[in-house]
Scaffold this active site. Structure first.
Site, short mmCIF file in Angstrom:
data_model
loop_
_atom_site.label_atom_id
_atom_site.label_comp_id
_atom_site.label_asym_id
_atom_site.label_seq_id
_atom_site.Cartn_x
_atom_site.Cartn_y
_atom_site.Cartn_z
N GLY A 50 11.03 6.19 -5.11
CA GLY A 50 11.46 4.91 -4.19
C GLY A 50 12.62 5.19 -4.16
N THR A 51 13.64 5.90 -5.23
CA THR A 51 14.91 5.22 -5.54
C THR A 51 15.58 5.54 -4.13
OG1 THR A 51 15.06 5.00 -8.20
CG2 THR A 51 16.85 5.66 -6.52
N ASN A 137 9.44 -6.96 -8.39
CA ASN A 137 8.72 -6.13 -9.59
C ASN A 137 8.35 -6.15 -10.99
OD1 ASN A 137 12.06 -5.11 -8.93
ND2 ASN A 137 11.81 -4.13 -10.97
N GLN A 165 6.37 -2.50 -4.98
CA GLN A 165 5.00 -2.74 -5.25
C GLN A 165 3.65 -3.60 -5.02
OE1 GLN A 165 5.17 -4.01 -8.94
NE2 GLN A 165 6.82 -2.47 -9.25
N GLY A 186 5.38 6.95 -4.48
CA GLY A 186 3.73 6.98 -5.40
C GLY A 186 3.75 7.26 -6.93
N HIS A 187 4.72 6.79 -7.65
CA HIS A 187 3.78 6.79 -9.00
C HIS A 187 3.21 5.45 -8.97
CE1 HIS A 187 7.56 4.56 -9.64
NE2 HIS A 187 8.38 3.76 -10.58
N CYS A 313 13.31 1.13 -15.04
CA CYS A 313 14.09 1.58 -15.17
C CYS A 313 15.01 1.45 -15.51
CB CYS A 313 14.36 1.67 -13.50
SG CYS A 313 12.91 2.56 -12.17
#
Length: 381
Positions: A50-51, A137, A165, A186-187, A313
């Site tokens: 995502g980052t 999030n 999210q 994915g996570h 994060c």
């Protein structure tokens, strides 16, 4: 990954048999992924997470827009975005000549649409892009994306949404949303870490952030991992298919959790919208007066309950959440934040374990807070 994909060899960009086989896996994954999220396969750009996808959206859109219209210098983002959006936006303001506009939110964390309207009416011709997350999030707030997209479209401003999210918790359809770009990771879906995607509508120009072999429409260079992408696509497909049963189940667990926490500590404040239709079903975020969130986290962890003080994060960063501060929560209250997230493996026994452990945890955390305050007062004296 374990049963089949990790046994494959071959670079998906190679033309020999192994390369073509790997490419077939990648493209089949792209098709499954796109179908699950209401997109065309050609709109899926694979990333490392995502980052990276957020960085590509913010930087790539800004640079592409500036190429054709140097007057479009303003980057509009909501004040409660994930740091994967905020940090590149701030970086662009410091290093690339961008003008950053942080859009305000209300006390529930919902974007103030009137403020966005006023900004676009005053400076719409100077806006390069707008980024508003699908769901927050930390506090779980769902944003009014339909209103956001409608306003931006009138002024020719492309809209990006971080939907990390949202996918698997609420309905997400890229085409129906009207978005120009959307981030998925994915996570958050039971998929492997290190996988992500930026959905970018056909015809949307993006300047590459990294350069090399010209993979992914020449926008995102780098050798693709067929095993990871096949697993990522499978996770998204299954999460979207399971959502109609998964979301109500975790929402019921969340409601039990919220009621239990309030019964144990009536001073605890649920952050985010009280209306359950306007927040993620698997999220419950509280601030506990007189407590430090880190103390609560460690005490609960020692009791076998895993929670967080906000974004993983930003874990270990000793400052109040920028999300809560943007919502108008004062710094002292914001330091007592704790987020409870529910998932596919969560059960009513897990909620009961939390509620059983919480009274003693709150007592110890408040005692520690009082002791710390007394020590501080003695030190000052």
């Amino acid at each position: 990954m374990l049963e089949s994909e990790l046994t494959r060899t071959g670079n998906p960009s190679s033309l020999h048999a192994s390369g073509r086989a790997a490419r077939r896996v990648v493209e089949e994954a792209r098709e499954r992924f796109a179908a699950a999220l209401g997109a065309r396969p050609s709109e899926v750009l694979w990333t490392s997470g995502g980052t990276e996808a957020d960085n590509l959206a913010i930087k790539g859109l800004f640079w592409a827009r500036r190429t054709h219209d140097p007057g479009r210098r303003r980057i509009l983002v909501s004040a409660v975005e994930h740091h994967a959006v905020l940090d590149p936006a701030f970086w662009m303001a410091e290093h690339a000549g961008a003008e950053l506009v942080l859009l305000p939110v209300d006390s529930d964390g919902v974007l103030e649409v009137d403020a966005l309207r006023a900004e676009l009416e005053a400076n719409g011709e100077h806006a390069a892009l707008l980024s508003v997350m699908w769901a927050n999030n930390e506090v779980g707030t769902l944003q009014p994306l339909a209103d956001v997209v409608a306003l931006a479209r009138r002024h020719g401003v492309p809209v990006h949404a971080d939907a990390v999210q949202a996918v698997g918790q609420v309905p997400v359809d890229f085409a129906a949303s009207g978005l120009d770009a959307m981030t998925v990771s994915g996570h958050k879906l039971g998929g492997p870490g290190g996988t992500g995607a930026l959905l970018a509508r056909r015809g949307l120009e993006l300047t590459p952030v990294q350069h090399g072999g010209g993979q992914e429409r020449g926008v995102r260079s780098g050798t693709l991992d067929a095993a990871l992408l096949a697993s990522f696509a499978t996770a998204v497909d299954e999460a979207v298919a399971a959502r109609p049963t998964h979301a109500p189940r975790v929402a019921a667990l969340r409601d039990t959790l919220v009621a239990g926490v309030r019964a144990i500590d009536p001073t605890a404040v649920l952050r985010g919208p009280a209306d359950t239709e306007r927040r993620l079903p698997a999220n419950a975020h509280f601030t506990f007066p007189g407590c430090e969130g880190d103390s609560l986290l460690y005490l609960l962890d020692s009791a076998g309950v895993e929670a967080s003080t906000g974004s993983a994060c930003q874990a270990g960063v000793p400052r109040p959440s920028h999300v809560l501060l943007a919502m108008g929560v004062d710094e002292d209250d914001a330091r007592g934040a704790l987020r409870f997230s529910l998932g596919h493996t969560s059960t009513s026994d897990d909620v009961a374990a939390l509620l059983t452990a919480l009274p003693a945890v709150l007592e110890r955390a408040r005692a520690a807070g009082l002791a710390g305050s007394s020590s501080a007062r003695v030190g000052v004296a």
